[in-house]
Write an enzyme that holds these catalytic residues in place. Structure first.
Site, PDB file in Angstrom:
ATOM      1  N   ASP A  42     -12.101   1.590  -1.028  1.00  8.81           N
ATOM      2  CA  ASP A  42     -11.519   2.299  -2.180  1.00  8.81           C
ATOM      3  C   ASP A  42     -10.446   1.472  -2.886  1.00  8.81           C
ATOM      4  O   ASP A  42     -10.486   1.293  -4.096  1.00  8.81           O
ATOM      5  CB  ASP A  42     -10.872   3.621  -1.744  1.00  8.81           C
ATOM      6  CG  ASP A  42     -11.909   4.697  -1.425  1.00  8.81           C
ATOM      7  OD1 ASP A  42     -13.042   4.592  -1.915  1.00  8.81           O
ATOM      8  OD2 ASP A  42     -11.559   5.634  -0.684  1.00  8.81           O
ATOM      9  N   ARG A 123       3.576   8.681   5.528  1.00  4.86           N
ATOM     10  CA  ARG A 123       3.453   8.644   4.060  1.00  4.86           C
ATOM     11  C   ARG A 123       4.774   8.533   3.313  1.00  4.86           C
ATOM     12  O   ARG A 123       4.906   7.713   2.413  1.00  4.86           O
ATOM     13  CB  ARG A 123       2.673   9.841   3.537  1.00  4.86           C
ATOM     14  CG  ARG A 123       1.232   9.866   3.918  1.00  4.86           C
ATOM     15  CD  ARG A 123       0.439   8.736   3.333  1.00  4.86           C
ATOM     16  NE  ARG A 123      -0.761   8.558   4.148  1.00  4.86           N
ATOM     17  CZ  ARG A 123      -1.765   7.755   3.875  1.00  4.86           C
ATOM     18  NH1 ARG A 123      -1.730   7.006   2.793  1.00  4.86           N
ATOM     19  NH2 ARG A 123      -2.791   7.668   4.672  1.00  4.86           N
ATOM     20  N   ASP A 152      -2.523  13.793   1.476  1.00  7.22           N
ATOM     21  CA  ASP A 152      -1.798  12.543   1.243  1.00  7.22           C
ATOM     22  C   ASP A 152      -1.392  12.370  -0.218  1.00  7.22           C
ATOM     23  O   ASP A 152      -0.316  11.864  -0.515  1.00  7.22           O
ATOM     24  CB  ASP A 152      -2.631  11.353   1.725  1.00  7.22           C
ATOM     25  CG  ASP A 152      -2.751  11.332   3.249  1.00  7.22           C
ATOM     26  OD1 ASP A 152      -1.818  11.839   3.914  1.00  7.22           O
ATOM     27  OD2 ASP A 152      -3.761  10.828   3.772  1.00  7.22           O
ATOM     28  N   SER A 204     -13.653   8.201   8.006  1.00  3.58           N
ATOM     29  CA  SER A 204     -12.427   7.968   7.257  1.00  3.58           C
ATOM     30  C   SER A 204     -11.272   7.970   8.262  1.00  3.58           C
ATOM     31  O   SER A 204     -11.003   8.975   8.909  1.00  3.58           O
ATOM     32  CB  SER A 204     -12.255   9.081   6.216  1.00  3.58           C
ATOM     33  OG  SER A 204     -10.933   9.062   5.731  1.00  3.58           O
TER      34      SER A 204
HETATM   35  N1  ARG Z   1      -5.184  15.687   8.373  1.00  5.61           N
HETATM   36  C1  ARG Z   1      -4.105  14.782   8.611  1.00  5.61           C
HETATM   37  C2  ARG Z   1      -3.004  15.005   7.613  1.00  5.61           C
HETATM   38  O1  ARG Z   1      -3.212  15.596   6.603  1.00  5.61           O
HETATM   39  C3  ARG Z   1      -4.575  13.348   8.639  1.00  5.61           C
HETATM   40  C4  ARG Z   1      -4.976  12.791   7.311  1.00  5.61           C
HETATM   41  C5  ARG Z   1      -5.472  11.393   7.404  1.00  5.61           C
HETATM   42  N2  ARG Z   1      -5.487  10.776   6.107  1.00  5.61           N
HETATM   43  C6  ARG Z   1      -6.493  10.054   5.649  1.00  5.61           C
HETATM   44  N3  ARG Z   1      -6.359   9.584   4.453  1.00  5.61           N
HETATM   45  N4  ARG Z   1      -7.576   9.809   6.337  1.00  5.61           N
HETATM   46  O2  ARG Z   1      -1.902  14.589   7.815  1.00  5.61           O
END
Ligand code: ARG
Length: 431
Positions: A42, A123, A152, A204
């Site tokens: 991406d 993040r 995110d 992912s």
């Molecule tokens: N579900 C978790 C969260 O929202 C993990 C997210 C992982 N992020 C990703 N871009 N694969 O914090």
């Protein structure tokens, strides 16, 4: 006069329809972009696409939060090869451990019964660094590779709008309408190398030193039990050693400082805990999660360090706290975890709550012994100078001098008085 729509600031919007948030960038405002770059498909496609679509320069930023097995020279080389004018790789493991994971440990942080928030904690740090590097490099816009369906995007954009109101955001994945096949075609056309082949879509993945998540593929099918290949970090419990291992974790003021008596700085300690946990198959979680954006999603988590450290911390905290403290704190912990999960790291309530949490943790000093065996981690010993525990008082063998057992009956009479009265009242009413 012109017919073109105007936004409230009076700027003419030349290319795009009305934007749904004030921090989003109009294409004509985008000249130099800080891209949060991971090296994956991406953001690699994006690096090229931004240059072409916006006629803008791209500065790439990659943040090391302890993702296992990442080769940052390769990531950097790829960014420069794809035309980035600068590429910065920042080792933020120290800051991540001390400023983000440490408060999470003191808060026993988990969301939704088991997710220790590693992504949600990472993040705001990544995004704070994006703001810093964007300013240093003279960028007007920050770009990220998040979709419009996840948490995110919330964490990133909330951070940018909070810390840097002068910066704008673009989120190409939300708008470019390319599926994986189109992205691969785009990558082929522009000579972008695709890691790990193109035949099957990978999981992912997001990871750092506090854990790893996998999403996508069969994980979206709730009836599908985990395939073995998803576990790339933790040894599957059935393959873990036949011999149990007992370790000790020592804490000072709520933070782990030693494993098996060996003192280490926090990063090294978390890495050591992860290594031990991986070997014994601990910290695997198959989790259904309520996302901020309304969706319910399934994640497979591997969090070996958190499984050990949080278990030990919780136990020690309970040992040094009174019944009242121990009943009160989990409510605050839950609120803390929710704010962090929900992308509100910069919300003052988070640090307000930490005030209490830190105060309580001043006394969380001591050592917890844990036994690890084929996926389980179990507390087996406890030791603390601050334990609200007196073996003399608690013993079954003889009546301790400080505690008169004759005091108990009077206490019981008063303690249960209201409940007894209410019970009798109800029974008499029924005749
Ligand atoms: N579900 C978790 C969260 O929202 C993990 C997210 C992982 N992020 C990703 N871009 N694969 O914090």
């Amino acid at each position: 006069m012109t017919d073109e729509p105007r936004d409230p600031s009076g700027h003419t919007q030349v290319h795009s329809p009305a934007l749904s948030a004030s921090y989003l960038a109009n294409p004509d405002e985008v000249h130099r972009v800080l891209l949060l770059y991971s090296g994956g498909l991406d953001t690699s496609v994006m690096l090229k696409w931004i240059q072409d679509e916006y006629d803008a320069e791209v500065v790439a930023l990659t943040v090391n939060l302890g993702q296992p097995g990442e080769d940052y020279d390769v990531v950097k080389g790829k960014a420069l090869q794809l035309g980035a004018v600068e590429c910065h790789v920042v080792d933020a493991r120290e800051e991540f451990a001390h400023e983000y994971v440490a408060p999470a440990i003191r808060a026993n942080a988990d969301y939704g019964d088991g997710y220790p928030l590693f992504t949600a904690l990472g993040r705001p740090l990544i995004d704070k660094l994006a703001v810093e590097y964007a300013r240093k490099a003279g960028c007007d816009t920050i770009a990220h590779g998040c979709t419009g369906k996840g948490n995110d995007q919330v964490r990133i954009e909330a951070t940018v709008q909070t810390l840097a109101p002068e910066l704008k955001v673009i989120a190409p994945v939300r708008s470019w309408a390319m599926g994986r096949d189109e992205e691969i075609a785009y990558a082929r056309k522009h000579g972008i190398p695709v890691k790990g082949g193109t035949e099957t879509a990978p999981y992912s993945i997001d990871d750092n030193l506090w854990g790893r998540s996998s999403e996508g593929k069969w994980i979206e099918d709730l009836l599908h039990a985990p395939d073995d290949d998803v576990f790339q970090l933790v040894t599957r419990p059935e393959l873990a050693p036949d011999d149990a291992q007992t370790i000790t974790v020592t804490f000072e003021a709520g933070l782990p400082v030693a494993i098996d008596g060996e003192r280490m700085d926090l990063v090294a300690l978390l890495e050591r805990a992860a290594e031990i946990g991986c070997r014994h198959g601990v910290g695997i979680l198959d989790h259904i999660e309520d996302r901020i954006v309304g969706l319910k999603v399934r994640d497979i988590y591997e969090t070996p360090a958190a499984a050990i450290i949080l278990k030990a911390h919780k136990e020690l905290e309970r040992l040094v706290g009174t019944i009242h403290q121990n009943q009160f704190k989990p409510g605050l912990d839950r609120k803390w975890a929710y704010l962090v999960y929900a992308g509100l790291w910069w919300e003052p309530l988070r640090t307000d709550i930490e005030g209490y949490i830190e105060r309580v943790n001043e006394r969380v000093t001591g050592t917890i012994g844990l036994k690890l065996f084929k996926g389980s981690v179990r507390v087996v010993t406890r030791e603390s100078p601050n334990a609200v525990y007196d073996a003399q008082l608690a013993t079954f063998t003889e009546s301790g001098g400080l505690f008169s057992q004759n005091a108990s009956p009077g206490f019981i009479e008063l303690w249960s008085l209201q409940s007894a009265l209410a019970y009798r009242l109800r029974n008499n009413e029924q005749g």
